[in-house]
Scaffold this motif. Structure first.
Motif, PDB file in Angstrom:
ATOM      1  N   THR A  51       0.930  -1.232   0.174  1.00  0.00           N
ATOM      2  CA  THR A  51      -0.066   0.050   0.025  1.00  0.00           C
ATOM      3  C   THR A  51       0.918   1.058  -0.111  1.00  0.00           C
ATOM      4  O   THR A  51       2.224   0.938   0.379  1.00  0.00           O
ATOM      5  N   ALA A  52       0.320   2.375  -0.248  1.00  0.00           N
ATOM      6  CA  ALA A  52       0.991   3.799  -0.087  1.00  0.00           C
ATOM      7  C   ALA A  52       1.875   3.685   1.044  1.00  0.00           C
ATOM      8  O   ALA A  52       2.967   4.407   1.357  1.00  0.00           O
ATOM      9  N   GLU A  53       1.323   3.330   2.073  1.00  0.00           N
ATOM     10  CA  GLU A  53       1.964   3.371   3.419  1.00  0.00           C
ATOM     11  C   GLU A  53       3.129   2.581   3.637  1.00  0.00           C
ATOM     12  O   GLU A  53       3.799   2.806   4.812  1.00  0.00           O
ATOM     13  N   ALA A  87      -5.783   2.092  10.430  1.00  0.00           N
ATOM     14  CA  ALA A  87      -4.321   2.546  10.807  1.00  0.00           C
ATOM     15  C   ALA A  87      -3.381   1.299  10.985  1.00  0.00           C
ATOM     16  O   ALA A  87      -2.128   1.457  10.801  1.00  0.00           O
ATOM     17  N   GLY A  88      -4.025   0.226  11.081  1.00  0.00           N
ATOM     18  CA  GLY A  88      -2.968  -1.282  10.667  1.00  0.00           C
ATOM     19  C   GLY A  88      -1.976  -1.077  11.639  1.00  0.00           C
ATOM     20  O   GLY A  88      -2.364  -1.081  12.949  1.00  0.00           O
ATOM     21  N   PRO A 103      -5.320   6.472  16.221  1.00  0.00           N
ATOM     22  CA  PRO A 103      -5.681   5.541  15.196  1.00  0.00           C
ATOM     23  C   PRO A 103      -7.032   4.468  15.513  1.00  0.00           C
ATOM     24  O   PRO A 103      -7.312   4.127  16.704  1.00  0.00           O
ATOM     25  N   ILE A 104      -7.752   4.343  14.626  1.00  0.00           N
ATOM     26  CA  ILE A 104      -8.897   3.380  14.529  1.00  0.00           C
ATOM     27  C   ILE A 104      -8.909   2.389  13.326  1.00  0.00           C
ATOM     28  O   ILE A 104      -8.223   2.330  12.168  1.00  0.00           O
ATOM     29  N   ASP A 105      -9.399   0.936  13.564  1.00  0.00           N
ATOM     30  CA  ASP A 105      -9.557   0.278  12.810  1.00  0.00           C
ATOM     31  C   ASP A 105     -10.780  -0.393  12.661  1.00  0.00           C
ATOM     32  O   ASP A 105     -11.735   0.392  13.391  1.00  0.00           O
ATOM     33  N   VAL A 106     -11.207  -1.291  11.791  1.00  0.00           N
ATOM     34  CA  VAL A 106     -12.760  -1.803  11.555  1.00  0.00           C
ATOM     35  C   VAL A 106     -13.259  -1.941  12.977  1.00  0.00           C
ATOM     36  O   VAL A 106     -14.552  -1.813  13.410  1.00  0.00           O
ATOM     37  N   ASN A 122      -6.392   5.375   4.269  1.00  0.00           N
ATOM     38  CA  ASN A 122      -5.787   4.893   2.889  1.00  0.00           C
ATOM     39  C   ASN A 122      -6.071   3.459   2.775  1.00  0.00           C
ATOM     40  O   ASN A 122      -5.848   2.716   3.566  1.00  0.00           O
ATOM     41  N   GLU A 123      -6.881   3.199   1.813  1.00  0.00           N
ATOM     42  CA  GLU A 123      -7.264   1.741   1.629  1.00  0.00           C
ATOM     43  C   GLU A 123      -8.110   1.451   2.592  1.00  0.00           C
ATOM     44  O   GLU A 123      -7.896   0.374   3.188  1.00  0.00           O
ATOM     45  N   PHE A 124      -8.974   2.067   3.127  1.00  0.00           N
ATOM     46  CA  PHE A 124     -10.063   1.734   4.185  1.00  0.00           C
ATOM     47  C   PHE A 124     -11.298   1.179   3.740  1.00  0.00           C
ATOM     48  O   PHE A 124     -11.667  -0.112   4.165  1.00  0.00           O
TER      49      PHE A 124
END
Length: 322
Positions: A51-53, A87-88, A103-106, A122-124
C-alpha cells in the motif's frame, strides 16, 4: 482448507448458503483466523501486496504536509486532531505525531464524541465487507456463497434487501441483465458516524475506485483477491489466506457525505495530491535534504507515488460545513 474456511463451511452446512458480506467479514476480520488478524504480516515485499503506507518515509512526510495545509486553512485551531481510519500497523503515526493522533481500525478504537481536525484513510473503504448482487430476470438478486463438493461457490439468492437495492439504483447506471454489483453499506455507516463526530475539518480519503459514470467498466463487479502480489478473480478461494477488496464507489461517498454535512473540495489523483503537498518546499522534506545516503531511495519512493500508485489511486477531500 484454511481455518476460516472451515468455520464458513460449518456455517453453510448448518444454515445453508450465506450472504457474501458474511463470507468477506469472516475471511478478513475473524478475530483469530481473519486475513487481517493472523500473525503473518500481509504487507510489503514478503507479503501479498503493497500500500502507499509502505512507501515510507516519503508518503508519511507528504501526507503530513497536506494535512498541515488543511490545519492552516482551518486557522490552526487548538485541539486539532488527526483520526486515521484503518491505521493497521501504525506506519503513519510518526508522520502525524505533531498533532493529537487517534488510530482506528474496523473493529478497534473509537471516534471521539466531538472533535475538530482531519480524518485520514488510505485503503480503508475498499476492505469493508460488501453486499454482492447480480441483475437477473429484471431484478437485483443477492449473490450468496454455498459449497459444491470441496469448494466454495456462488449461489443466486432471492431479492436483495431494500437498502441494497436503493444503493445500487442510486449510485450505478441503469442495471443490465447479468451484470454484477457491490453495495458498500458499511461505508455509508462510517460516513454517518464521521458526520456526527467531526465538528469542523476535513475527510481525506485515498483509495481506488470509480464514479457512477465509470461503473460501466466493471460488468463482472470489482471484487478481487490478492495473494503474493498477484490479483485473483475468484475471491472465494482460501478464505483468511488472501485479501479481498471491492473498488470504492466515490459517487456514494460524495453524495452520502453531503447528507452528513460535508461538501466536496477536491476529487483528484493521488499524484495531484502529492504534487500539491510537496510544492511548498519543492519536496525537500520528503527527499531528506542533507541526507545523501537516503536520498536515492526516497527519490524512488516519490517516483512510485507519482507515476505508479499516483495514477491508480484517487483522493477525495471533503470539508465539514459549519
Amino acid at each position: 482448507m484454511t481455518p476460516a474456511g472451515e468455520l464458513l463451511a460449518d456455517e453453510i452446512r448448518r444454515e445453508g448458503s450465506i450472504p457474501f458480506r458474511r463470507f468477506m467479514e469472516v475471511a478478513l476480520y475473524h478475530p483469530e483466523y481473519g486475513y487481517y488478524r493472523r500473525p503473518r504480516d500481509p504487507f510489503g515485499k514478503e507479503g501479498d501486496f503493497f500500500t502507499a503506507e509502505q512507501v515510507q518515509p516519503v508518503f508519511g512526510t507528504l501526507i503530513a504536509a497536506r494535512i498541515r495545509q488543511l490545519y492552516r486553512a482551518m486557522g490552526e485551531p487548538r485541539g486539532f486532531t488527526v483520526v486515521e481510519l484503518g491505521a493497521g500497523r501504525g506506519e503513519m503515526s510518526p508522520a502525524l505525531a505533531g498533532w493529537r493522533y487517534i488510530p482506528i481500525d474496523v473493529d478497534s478504537g473509537a471516534l471521539p464524541e466531538a472533535f475538530d481536525g482531519v480524518v485520514f484513510s488510505n485503503e480503508f473503504f475498499d476492505a469493508l465487507p460488501v453486499d454482492a448482487a447480480v441483475f437477473r430476470g429484471g431484478g437485483f438478486r443477492e449473490r450468496r456463497v454455498t459449497r459444491i463438493g470441496d469448494a466454495f461457490a456462488w449461489h443466486d439468492g432471492g431479492t436483495v434487501a431494500p437498502e441494497v437495492e436503493r444503493f445500487l439504483r442510486r449510485w450505478f447506471p441503469p442495471p443490465e441483465e447479468g451484470r454484477c454489483y457491490e453495495a458498500n453499506l458499511a461505508a455509508l455507516a462510517w460516513m454517518g458516524r464521521l458526520g456526527r463526530s467531526l465538528r469542523s475539518g476535513y475527510l481525506l480519503t485515498i483509495d481506488y475506485g470509480f464514479t457512477l459514470q465509470e461503473a460501466i467498466r466493471f460488468p463482472a463487479g470489482t471484487l478481487m483477491g490478492y495473494r503474493r502480489h498477484t490479483a485473483h478473480d475468484n475471491v472465494l478461494d482460501e478464505p483468511g489466506a488472501r485479501d479481498i477488496t471491492a473498488h470504492v464507489n466515490f459517487s456514494a461517498l460524495e453524495e452520502s457525505g453531503v447528507e452528513c454535512g460535508f461538501v466536496t473540495e477536491r476529487f483528484e489523483t493521488l499524484a495531484q495530491t502529492i504534487l500539491a503537498a510537496g510544492e511548498e518546499d519543492q519536496f525537500a522534506a520528503a527527499l531528506g535534504a542533507g541526507d545523501p545516503a537516503g536520498e536515492f531511495q526516497r527519490r524512488m519512493q516519490l517516483k512510485t507515488l507519482l507515476f505508479g500508485m499516483g495514477e491508480t489511486f484517487r483522493v477525495l477531500l471533503q470539508r465539514k460545513k459549519t
